[in-house]
Scaffold this motif. Structure first.
Motif, PDB file in Angstrom:
ATOM      1  N   LYS A   1     146.239 -27.876 -43.893  1.00  0.00           N
ATOM      2  CA  LYS A   1     146.354 -26.314 -43.601  1.00  0.00           C
ATOM      3  C   LYS A   1     147.147 -25.955 -42.532  1.00  0.00           C
ATOM      4  O   LYS A   1     147.150 -26.965 -41.469  1.00  0.00           O
TER       5      LYS A   1
ATOM      6  N   LYS B   1     141.626 -31.694 -43.994  1.00  0.00           N
ATOM      7  CA  LYS B   1     141.201 -30.321 -44.489  1.00  0.00           C
ATOM      8  C   LYS B   1     140.925 -29.136 -43.263  1.00  0.00           C
ATOM      9  O   LYS B   1     140.867 -28.025 -43.502  1.00  0.00           O
TER      10      LYS B   1
ATOM     11  N   ASN C   1     128.346 -24.882 -42.529  1.00  0.00           N
ATOM     12  CA  ASN C   1     129.544 -25.295 -43.459  1.00  0.00           C
ATOM     13  C   ASN C   1     130.737 -24.687 -42.815  1.00  0.00           C
ATOM     14  O   ASN C   1     131.895 -24.762 -43.287  1.00  0.00           O
ATOM     15  N   THR C   2     130.488 -23.658 -41.686  1.00  0.00           N
ATOM     16  CA  THR C   2     131.572 -23.285 -40.707  1.00  0.00           C
ATOM     17  C   THR C   2     131.437 -23.807 -39.480  1.00  0.00           C
ATOM     18  O   THR C   2     130.574 -23.448 -38.723  1.00  0.00           O
TER      19      THR C   2
ATOM     20  N   LYS D   1     127.845 -35.480 -49.896  1.00  0.00           N
ATOM     21  CA  LYS D   1     128.907 -35.831 -49.979  1.00  0.00           C
ATOM     22  C   LYS D   1     129.914 -34.487 -50.078  1.00  0.00           C
ATOM     23  O   LYS D   1     131.070 -34.327 -49.258  1.00  0.00           O
ATOM     24  N   MET D   2     129.481 -33.766 -51.214  1.00  0.00           N
ATOM     25  CA  MET D   2     130.439 -32.692 -51.596  1.00  0.00           C
ATOM     26  C   MET D   2     130.181 -31.546 -50.287  1.00  0.00           C
ATOM     27  O   MET D   2     131.074 -30.794 -49.878  1.00  0.00           O
ATOM     28  N   GLU D   3     129.124 -31.451 -49.625  1.00  0.00           N
ATOM     29  CA  GLU D   3     128.733 -30.521 -48.787  1.00  0.00           C
ATOM     30  C   GLU D   3     129.480 -30.930 -47.388  1.00  0.00           C
ATOM     31  O   GLU D   3     130.311 -30.032 -46.700  1.00  0.00           O
ATOM     32  N   SER D   4     129.758 -32.122 -47.157  1.00  0.00           N
ATOM     33  CA  SER D   4     130.593 -32.694 -46.100  1.00  0.00           C
ATOM     34  C   SER D   4     131.953 -32.256 -46.369  1.00  0.00           C
ATOM     35  O   SER D   4     132.677 -31.824 -45.514  1.00  0.00           O
ATOM     36  N   ILE D   5     132.631 -32.362 -47.663  1.00  0.00           N
ATOM     37  CA  ILE D   5     133.984 -32.353 -47.889  1.00  0.00           C
ATOM     38  C   ILE D   5     134.345 -30.688 -47.901  1.00  0.00           C
ATOM     39  O   ILE D   5     135.421 -30.303 -47.745  1.00  0.00           O
ATOM     40  N   GLU D   6     133.096 -29.910 -48.177  1.00  0.00           N
ATOM     41  CA  GLU D   6     133.364 -28.593 -48.287  1.00  0.00           C
ATOM     42  C   GLU D   6     133.286 -27.794 -46.890  1.00  0.00           C
ATOM     43  O   GLU D   6     133.544 -26.664 -46.628  1.00  0.00           O
ATOM     44  N   LYS D   7     132.993 -28.744 -45.873  1.00  0.00           N
ATOM     45  CA  LYS D   7     132.882 -27.696 -44.719  1.00  0.00           C
ATOM     46  C   LYS D   7     133.946 -27.367 -44.204  1.00  0.00           C
ATOM     47  O   LYS D   7     134.963 -27.841 -44.130  1.00  0.00           O
ATOM     48  N   ASN D   8     133.991 -26.060 -43.534  1.00  0.00           N
ATOM     49  CA  ASN D   8     135.110 -25.523 -43.275  1.00  0.00           C
ATOM     50  C   ASN D   8     135.231 -25.587 -41.595  1.00  0.00           C
ATOM     51  O   ASN D   8     134.631 -24.973 -40.744  1.00  0.00           O
TER      52      ASN D   8
END
Length: 288
Positions: free
Chosen positions: A157, A94, A69-70, A15-22
């Motif tokens: 953003k 985001k 992640n990007t 879940k954290m990885e999904s949230i942190e995807k740029n």
């Protein structure tokens, strides 16, 4: 308990990885070089994973399953702009939106020609009614500062605002700047900068516009069967492009001498949106 805790931990990490995807979300708009970028530039980017347009119908699943992640998502919108932006931002607020803009009169002319090619039979004033706003395209669809405002409100953003003129005049500089904004990289030697095709000329568009008054050439679904619709699209495409290319040898008396688009009307549109264009220019991050 240990297995259960491991399960929760793994789930939390995912879940954290999904949230942190740029995520970068290129929204177009239409007729601003999107096809060139989507077909020839974005697939060659490194340090970023590009989700192509043919997978946009399941874009949320694609993002979820992506190991990178990007991520770059690209689609081109016009009349459905606000609806699609709202839908995407509800899942990924985001994300960083990217929009490419073109002068209003040029954008209108290009859109009108595209719709005429695809069976629109009305005049440019029917397509975009500047006086009474009863056209197929509404004034809001050409209010680019409003579109920037929508992006600012829907995403956390600020949007990246770029311009088609810069892509057209200095494509290499434009691409390099795009890479610097999206933390990506590219080997420009691998990009095909040749023109894919020349736009259909005035004579061809007048011919298909005339035929459209008698035959419905608009792209549409007629059957419930996918196979029948495939045959229909092939037939319709053959008919449409047959007209476009036959028109090249048509005698001049067979089509109108009146311009497809009145230059005075385009100038009027440009003057109407002059302040809107200035607002967009002021918002731009940096001139190339």
């Amino acid at each position: 308990y240990i297995h259960f805790l491991k399960f929760l931990l793994i789930k939390g990490v995912h879940k954290m990885e999904s949230i942190e995807k740029n995520i970068y979300f290129h929204v177009g708009i239409s007729k601003t070089g999107s096809t060139f970028l989507q077909n020839r530039v974005f697939p060659k980017l490194s340090k970023i994973t590009y989700i192509p347009t043919n997978k946009y119908h399941r874009v949320f699943e694609e993002i979820k399953d992506c190991d990178s992640n990007t991520i770059l998502v690209s689609r081109e919108f016009d009349r459905q702009f606000e609806r699609e932006v709202t839908l995407f931002s509800s899942r990924f607020p985001k994300a960083t939106p990217i929009i490419v803009l073109r002068k209003h009169e040029e954008y209108l002319a290009s859109q009108y020609k595209r719709f005429v090619k695809n069976g629109f039979k009305g005049e440019v004033e029917d397509f975009f009614d500047l006086e009474n706003d009863k056209g197929f395209f509404k004034i809001l669809h050409l209010s680019f500062s409003y579109q920037i405002k929508v992006l600012k409100e829907r995403f956390e953003k600020d949007p990246i605002v770029l311009f088609y003129d810069e892509l057209r005049s200095s494509p290499r500089d434009f691409i390099n700047y795009f890479c610097s904004l999206t933390l990506s990289d590219i080997d420009l030697e691998k990009v095909n900068f040749s023109k894919k095709h020349i736009s259909y000329n005035e004579k061809q568009l007048k011919a298909i516009k005339t035929v459209s008054k008698y035959f419905n050439l608009k792209k549409r679904v007629l059957f419930n069967s996918p196979i029948l619709n495939l045959f229909w699209r092939v037939y319709q495409g053959f008919f449409r492009y047959g007209i476009l290319y036959f028109s090249l040898v048509m005698p001049s008396f067979m089509y109108s001498k009146k311009p497809l688009i009145d230059p005075a009307y385009l100038k009027k549109v440009g003057n109407h949106f002059k302040d809107d264009w200035e607002k967009c220019l002021k918002y731009e991050n940096r001139k190339i």
